[in-house]
Design an enzyme around this catalytic site. Structure first.
Site, PDB file in Angstrom:
ATOM      1  N   HIS A 129       5.542 -22.614  -8.440  1.00  0.00           N
ATOM      2  CA  HIS A 129       5.288 -21.266  -8.631  1.00  0.00           C
ATOM      3  C   HIS A 129       3.927 -21.220  -7.746  1.00  0.00           C
ATOM      4  CE1 HIS A 129       4.073 -17.555 -10.932  1.00  0.00           C
ATOM      5  NE2 HIS A 129       2.892 -17.978 -10.700  1.00  0.00           N
ATOM      6  N   GLU A 130       2.952 -22.045  -7.755  1.00  0.00           N
ATOM      7  CA  GLU A 130       1.580 -21.872  -7.002  1.00  0.00           C
ATOM      8  C   GLU A 130       1.912 -21.806  -5.719  1.00  0.00           C
ATOM      9  OE1 GLU A 130      -0.772 -20.795  -8.543  1.00  0.00           O
ATOM     10  OE2 GLU A 130      -0.093 -21.349 -10.591  1.00  0.00           O
ATOM     11  N   HIS A 133       3.225 -18.856  -4.333  1.00  0.00           N
ATOM     12  CA  HIS A 133       2.091 -17.623  -3.974  1.00  0.00           C
ATOM     13  C   HIS A 133       1.387 -17.856  -2.844  1.00  0.00           C
ATOM     14  CE1 HIS A 133       1.224 -15.544  -7.598  1.00  0.00           C
ATOM     15  NE2 HIS A 133       1.181 -16.563  -8.412  1.00  0.00           N
TER      16      HIS A 133
HETATM   17 ZN   LIG Z   1       1.091 -17.047 -10.506  1.00  0.00          ZN
END
Ligand SMILES: [Zn+2]
Length: 261
Positions: A129-130, A133
């Site tokens: 998830h990170e 980004h």
């Molecule tokens: Zn996030």
């Protein structure tokens, strides 16, 4: 009197996999400079964990996910998205339920999120998830907005020279690294959904079972039901909505998983 016109370059590109069109105003090379400055600041100010076994797990999972991401981006001819990235994985000794990845590939987990991650699969969910980004350039989009709002659209190179401290603080907020400063800017709903979607595919590409993602967010939800909402929840969408979204895109993630497990 001279009027100095800053050269405003608005780059339009498409986010892989979600195909969202995005506009970024800060050249990648400047994002890397800014990211490195912010990262040095974090390394100086934050206590690093001495838990070597957790750190080893984070590095192993991180390497596996970033290798898969690099391979995928090479296949689709989009290595430009991570040009100049040098991945690094750290564990910060603080009871904060959060993690981040800066543009440039500098990643940190906080001790407080480790019990929620629980195992390699859980680490992979948060890690992917990170990383999503960073690959989707959300930091650049956010920083572009912050520059316009708070520095009157001053060019980043100029802002770094003249207002270096303010600029680095803004960047850390834009990158989601603000916890130690007491300011965490929530990522927008569209950025979050996109990071969830890309993250789910990335973990699957790395051979981690994407069906573990809703399970992790369920654990995060439980952690948020008592006193003290996890930092991650205060800056992220409602866990149930996120779980529903992940279930909708699970079939595509399972295709990546079945190819790579
Ligand atoms: Zn996030």
């Amino acid at each position: 009197m001279y009027v100095l016109l800053g050269l405003l370059v608005v780059a339009c590109s498409t986010v892989p996999l979600t195909h969202r069109k995005q506009f970024t105003m800060i050249p990648s090379s400047e994002m890397l400079t800014l990211s490195n400055e912010s990262y040095d600041k974090v390394l100086k100010e934050e206590p690093m964990s001495s838990n070597t076994s957790e750190l080893r797990d984070i590095r192993q999972v991180g390497n596996r996910v970033t290798n898969a991401v690099e391979e995928y981006l090479t296949q689709i001819g989009r290595q430009d998205l991570i040009k100049g990235y040098e991945w690094e994985y750290n564990l910060i000794d603080k009871d904060v339920k959060n993690a981040w990845c800066m543009p440039g590939g500098k990643i940190a987990f906080y001790e407080g999120i480790m019990p929620i991650c629980k195992n390699d699969n859980g680490i992979a969910v948060v890690m992917s998830h990170e990383i999503a980004h960073a690959v989707a350039k959300h930091g650049n989009e956010r920083m572009s907005q912050e520059m316009a709002l708070q520095l009157g659209g001053m060019a980043l190179s100029q802002a770094l020279k003249e207002k270096s401290e303010t600029t680095v603080q803004l960047a850390m907020t834009a990158f989601g690294v603000g916890s130690q400063l007491g300011v965490i800017l929530p990522f927008s709903r569209s950025h979050e959904n996109e990071a969830d979607e890309l993250g789910l595919y990335f973990m699957a590409m790395a051979g981690y079972d994407p069906r573990e993602a809703p399970v992790l967010w369920e654990r995060m939800k439980q952690a948020g039901s008592g006193a003290g909402v996890p930092e991650f929840l205060s800056t992220h969408p409602n866990p149930q909505k996120r779980i529903n979204h992940l279930e909708r895109i699970m079939p595509k993630a399972m295709e990546y998983y079945n190819e790579n497990k």
